[in-house]
Design an enzyme around this catalytic site. Structure first.
Site, PDB file in Angstrom:
ATOM      1  N   SER A  41     -11.134  20.022  44.183  1.00 53.15           N
ATOM      2  CA  SER A  41     -11.428  20.437  42.933  1.00 53.15           C
ATOM      3  C   SER A  41     -12.457  21.432  42.951  1.00 53.15           C
ATOM      4  O   SER A  41     -13.034  22.050  43.806  1.00 53.15           O
ATOM      5  CB  SER A  41     -11.972  19.162  42.132  1.00 53.15           C
ATOM      6  N   LYS A  42     -13.013  21.884  41.651  1.00 54.05           N
ATOM      7  CA  LYS A  42     -13.929  23.037  41.603  1.00 54.05           C
ATOM      8  C   LYS A  42     -15.370  22.732  42.550  1.00 54.05           C
ATOM      9  O   LYS A  42     -15.966  23.490  43.007  1.00 54.05           O
ATOM     10  CB  LYS A  42     -14.540  22.978  40.450  1.00 54.05           C
ATOM     11  N   ARG A  43     -15.646  21.453  42.680  1.00 55.44           N
ATOM     12  CA  ARG A  43     -16.602  21.124  43.772  1.00 55.44           C
ATOM     13  C   ARG A  43     -16.334  21.743  45.051  1.00 55.44           C
ATOM     14  O   ARG A  43     -17.299  21.849  45.868  1.00 55.44           O
ATOM     15  CB  ARG A  43     -17.041  19.508  43.679  1.00 55.44           C
ATOM     16  N   GLY A  52     -15.118  24.420  45.894  1.00 54.35           N
ATOM     17  CA  GLY A  52     -15.249  25.984  45.562  1.00 54.35           C
ATOM     18  C   GLY A  52     -14.259  26.387  44.763  1.00 54.35           C
ATOM     19  O   GLY A  52     -13.614  25.738  43.959  1.00 54.35           O
TER      20      GLY A  52
END
Ligand code: GLU
Length: 487
Positions: free
Chosen positions: A253-255, A257
């Protein structure tokens, strides 16, 4: 094997996720490996979230990654249209067929009634599902409901006591018990079909031989198989590819990168590197070699080398691959790709003259070995574009305080000034001669010259730096450095 016809069917509801690109690539490589066809179809039945902008982005990213399609959106073909919202009449025919053969029925339940049912099931600890209130309505009941102003949805009648077996080419045999699947909606009250129905009609009419997609669609597959059976069609082969996890083994996920393809493109990752990297997310080549060109990937890609276990997104590996492709690609190509970053940083103005372009190629060549992605180039080339050199940091200042520094710079200035042509080997020779003349070696010569010319203790090969800066700039920087030493 049947003639291979595979498809990529994105929902254009947001940025193009790296996982979507991986699914597209696996389909494309599979088609190219077997000399089959690759079809791109847009699944835009979520009217609220689908946008043309997202569709355009996805198609542009596919092109950027080098995935051409034989049939589909934009390119056309015998089975169009290739955007689901343009196929509503086609779906309607098959909805009618299912209504006629009893595999589907009209459901008049309101949102509120369904919410209540859901709550009741949850409070009893049961799985929320539709319990079939409208399953057996008579034509008269239906007319009454409609007279009351209710607009129906169409639900698929899921057979009771049935087990659906999916022979997945990646996951092996997977069984689903129909008792856990409530009668699901196939046509909404606004006349728009749902994914699980439209995907079946499209895959069948487009003669799709293999459905290769993300594992998250596996629970949808029994529903789709039931629809195939109810329409008297044979389902395609299925291959569900494992999830992509971050390094901490949670879903990417965006966490973790950047997750959108366009973010990697913007940073200056090369499509060759991203393709190579994506191919290795869940697939492995036969041999040890991990750097594979598109041609090699096409030759080697088969589903039996797609792993069941989740793939881990390793940014360091992508960076390593990208660095490799930046170093290996033709210099013209890397220079062209670097130009927008240099222009944005204010270092150059396009169009460039031929002479400027040739010079820029030398600049790019001198630093490309240090780059992970092209965006980083601006941090490495500043010294070639500034008028005045600034000494950066304590280490550089310390170098310039060395006893021999004035003599080294003076000797360099004399030699450069006397030479007609500045060449790489000429400069290498010059630095050697200065060492001999002054009885010093290595760093004692290179470092003062480097700091005088660039302000920094590190950077590209010194002889290359001298050639790139050219005689005039080198002389003026040497003389500035000498002046500041004596002042
Ligand atoms: N539109 C679906 C998605 O983007 C595609 C599912 C499929 O490949 O069947 O997830």
């Amino acid at each position: 094997m049947l003639p291979v016809r595979v498809r990529f069917a994105p929902s254009p509801t947001g940025p193009f996720h790296i996982g979507g690109a991986r699914s597209a690539l696996f389909n494309w490589l599979f088609a190219r490996h077997y000399g089959g066809k690759f079809i791109v179809r847009v699944e835009d039945t979520d009217l609220e979230r689908s946008t043309r902008e997202s569709e355009e982005n996805i198609l542009a990213a596919l092109k950027w990654l080098g995935m051409d399609w034989d049939e589909g959106i934009k390119v056309g073909g015998a089975n169009g249209p290739y955007r689901q919202t343009e196929r509503l009449d086609i779906y309607r025919q098959y909805i009618d067929q299912l209504l006629q053969n009893g595999s589907a029925y009209r459901c008049y339940c309101t949102e509120e009634e369904l919410a209540k049912e859901r709550e009741r099931l949850l409070s009893k600890g049961e799985m929320p599902r539709y319990l079939g209130r409208c399953r057996n309505l008579s034509p008269e009941d239906c007319s009454q409901m409609e007279a009351d102003g209710r607009v129906p949805v169409i639900r698929f009648r899921v057979p009771e006591d049935k087990v659906v077996l999916i022979k997945d080419l990646v996951r092996g045999d997977v069984c689903f018990d129909c008792s856990g699947i409530g009668d699901f909606i196939i046509l909404k009250s606004d006349g728009i079909p749902t994914y699980n129905f439209a995907v079946v009609v499209d895959d069948h009419l487009m003669s799709i031989s293999h459905v290769i997609r993300a594992e998250e669609h596996l629970p949808n597959t029994p529903r789709q198989v039931l629809v195939y059976e109810a329409l008297g069609w044979t389902p395609p082969e299925f291959a569900h590819v494992s999830l992509i996890l971050g390094k901490d083994r949670t879903k990417m996920s965006k966490r973790h990168g950047a997750t959108a393809v366009e973010q990697y493109q913007a940073k200056g990752y090369l499509p060759e590197a991203l393709d190579n990297f994506l191919a290795l997310l869940g697939w492995s080549p036969g041999g040890e070699e991990e750097i594979l060109t598109i041609e090699q990937l096409k030759q080697q890609f088969t589903l039996d080398r797609v792993a069941k276990s989740p793939a881990v997104f390793d940014l360091e590996k992508l960076n390593w691959l990208n660095g490799h492709y930046i170093r290996q690609s033709p210099l013209n190509q890397i220079t062209d790709l670097a130009i927008p970053y240099l222009e944005k940083a204010g270092y150059i103005c396009t169009p460039l003259s031929q002479e400027q372009y040739e010079w820029l190629k030398m600049v790019v060549d001198s630093v490309r070995e240090y780059l992970v992605c092209l965006e980083e180039i601006t941090g490495h080339v500043r010294t070639f574009f500034v008028e005045e050199v600034e000494i950066e940091g304590e280490a550089a200042r310390e170098i310039m305080s060395g006893e021999q520094v004035p003599a080294v710079l003076d000797a360099m200035q004399k030699r450069v000034s006397a030479s007609n042509e500045i060449t790489y080997t000429g400069i290498k020779g010059m630095l050697k001669e200065i060492g001999k003349e002054l009885g010093i070696k290595g760093k004692q010569i290179f470092m003062p010259v480097r700091v005088a010319l660039t302000g920094s203790t590190h950077g590209p090969d010194l002889s290359q730096v001298v050639v790139i800066l050219g005689k005039n700039k080198v002389l003026s920087r040497l003389s500035n450095a000498l002046n500041s030493l004596s002042s």
